[in-house]
Design an enzyme around this catalytic site. Structure first.
Site, PDB file in Angstrom:
ATOM      1  N   GLY A 106       0.816  -1.205   0.000  1.00 31.59           N
ATOM      2  CA  GLY A 106       0.000   0.000   0.000  1.00 31.59           C
ATOM      3  C   GLY A 106       0.848   1.251   0.000  1.00 31.59           C
ATOM      4  O   GLY A 106       1.907   1.305   0.620  1.00 31.59           O
ATOM      5  N   ARG A 166       1.262  -5.160  -5.240  1.00 35.01           N
ATOM      6  CA  ARG A 166       1.511  -6.385  -4.484  1.00 35.01           C
ATOM      7  C   ARG A 166       1.784  -7.488  -5.505  1.00 35.01           C
ATOM      8  O   ARG A 166       1.084  -7.604  -6.502  1.00 35.01           O
ATOM      9  CB  ARG A 166       0.324  -6.731  -3.596  1.00 35.01           C
ATOM     10  N   ASP A 203       5.179  -4.691   6.511  1.00 33.05           N
ATOM     11  CA  ASP A 203       5.805  -5.963   6.885  1.00 33.05           C
ATOM     12  C   ASP A 203       5.898  -6.941   5.718  1.00 33.05           C
ATOM     13  O   ASP A 203       6.873  -7.683   5.609  1.00 33.05           O
ATOM     14  CB  ASP A 203       5.065  -6.601   8.068  1.00 33.05           C
ATOM     15  N   THR A 216       3.789   2.855   5.960  1.00 32.70           N
ATOM     16  CA  THR A 216       2.423   2.346   6.065  1.00 32.70           C
ATOM     17  C   THR A 216       1.641   3.272   6.972  1.00 32.70           C
ATOM     18  O   THR A 216       2.116   3.648   8.045  1.00 32.70           O
ATOM     19  CB  THR A 216       2.382   0.908   6.614  1.00 32.70           C
ATOM     20  N   ASP A 236      -0.853   2.644   8.748  1.00 32.42           N
ATOM     21  CA  ASP A 236      -1.402   1.982   9.942  1.00 32.42           C
ATOM     22  C   ASP A 236      -0.519   2.117  11.180  1.00 32.42           C
ATOM     23  O   ASP A 236      -0.992   1.902  12.298  1.00 32.42           O
ATOM     24  CB  ASP A 236      -1.636   0.496   9.667  1.00 32.42           C
ATOM     25  N   ASP A 239       1.730   0.085  12.187  1.00 32.52           N
ATOM     26  CA  ASP A 239       1.594  -1.230  12.823  1.00 32.52           C
ATOM     27  C   ASP A 239       2.895  -2.026  12.918  1.00 32.52           C
ATOM     28  O   ASP A 239       2.872  -3.238  13.107  1.00 32.52           O
ATOM     29  CB  ASP A 239       0.547  -2.068  12.079  1.00 32.52           C
ATOM     30  N   ARG A 290      -6.989  -2.341  10.584  1.00 30.68           N
ATOM     31  CA  ARG A 290      -7.660  -3.608  10.900  1.00 30.68           C
ATOM     32  C   ARG A 290      -7.030  -4.304  12.105  1.00 30.68           C
ATOM     33  O   ARG A 290      -7.713  -4.870  12.948  1.00 30.68           O
ATOM     34  CB  ARG A 290      -7.607  -4.535   9.676  1.00 30.68           C
TER      35      ARG A 290
END
Length: 319
Positions: free
Chosen positions: A11, A72, A103, A125, A127, A129, A171
């Site tokens: 992303g 991707r 990741d 990213t 997120d 995360d 998420r």
């Protein structure tokens, strides 16, 4: 290290272009050839590679997305695809790769490193995360986008006396919800790290209504629950009209914040520096405002810690 490559994978995230600019200009400053691999690992497999120069990265520091595009690649995860990528790296004479992504992208970098290709990862990213670094590139821009949306939605919610559920990305990680919820003054913040208690959400709404509050904002991290089902449940329990806004991919776009541009520039510079020092199989991160590196394998295994204290503060301030 004479020739290095750079690719963006997975992303997109605001600030990727600032990192690309830093890598290209730092490489050229140090007399290296810098090759842009287009469309992530797909470009590495297909040989979609162009040499970059100073003009290639002019006027991109403020742009969202990634000028070298991203994708991707399922093919790269196969032995056949990996062999194609290794052949292309050899043909183009690439001595080291700098890989921007999350990741999944880092796992690809680790695979290449195990096959003898020098790789450095830069965390990109929205997120946030990745546990080994305080912040990932793009996170704070996404938070600013959500906060701006909260302000606009609050205006219309107050006019109609409504509650509004705003679903944000994240998420597995609730950082976007937590940071934007605190900055936007949300009444409730629902994240994957904390159990959802609908009755507590409803209680806050009723208490707000009883003291004359004209609106309520509920921030919901995607995947925790269905926003429309939650809206229906709230209306049934409180008799407060509750609308849903799903922000979606708007959170990935837009001009990166100054913070994201600065961190991306520092990380891009550091990544080139690491390759020049002969370092390989490492990820760049930021801890206590210091740019540092950590082995890729270790970076992938550091569990993301949720900021419970900040969550508690947000809950206290929203009474």
């Amino acid at each position: 290290m004479k020739t290095i490559g750079i690719l963006t994978s997975g992303g997109d995230a605001p600030g990727m272009n600032a990192a690309i600019r830093a890598v290209v200009r730092t490489g050229i400053f140090n007399k290296m050839k810098v090759m842009a691999v287009k469309q992530g690992y797909n470009g590495l497999i297909n040989g979609d590679i162009d040499e970059m120069n100073l003009s290639s990265v002019a006027d991109i520091i403020h742009r969202g997305g990634t000028i070298i595009r991203t994708a991707r690649s399922e093919e790269f995860m196969t032995e056949k695809g990996l062999k194609k990528a290794l052949n292309v790296i050899d043909v183009f004479g690439i001595d080291g790769l700098i890989i921007l992504g999350g990741d999944g992208s880092f796992r690809g970098a680790q695979t290449l490193n195990e096959r003898g290709i020098a790789c450095v990862g830069i965390p990109c990213t929205i997120d946030n995360d990745m546990g080994y670094t305080d912040y990932t590139i793009g996170f704070f821009t996404a938070v600013e986008t959500v906060v701006d949306a909260i302000s606009k939605i609050r205006d219309t919610s107050a006019s109609h006396g409504r509650a509004n559920i705003i679903e944000v990305m994240g998420r597995r990680c609730g950082d976007i919800a937590l940071y934007s919820g605190m900055a936007g003054g949300a009444e409730s913040i629902i994240v994957p790290e904390e159990e959802l208690d609908v009755d507590k959400v409803c209680k806050r709404l009723i208490q707000g209504r009883n003291r004359g509050k004209l609106h309520s904002i509920i921030i919901l991290a995607e995947g925790v629950g269905n926003a429309y089902e939650l809206s229906k449940s709230i209306e049934e329990k409180t008799d407060i009209e509750t609308r849903v806004t799903i922000l979606g991919h708007i959170q990935r776009g837009g001009t990166p914040t100054a913070f994201d541009r600065i961190v991306a520039s520092r990380m891009g510079f550091k990544a080139v520096e690491l390759l020049m020092e002969g370092k390989s199989g490492v990820a760049v991160g930021i801890k206590e405002n210091k740019i540092y590196s950590i082995p890729l394998e270790e970076a992938l295994n550091v569990e993301k810690a949720f900021d419970e204290k900040m969550f508690d503060i947000a809950r206290v301030l929203s009474i």
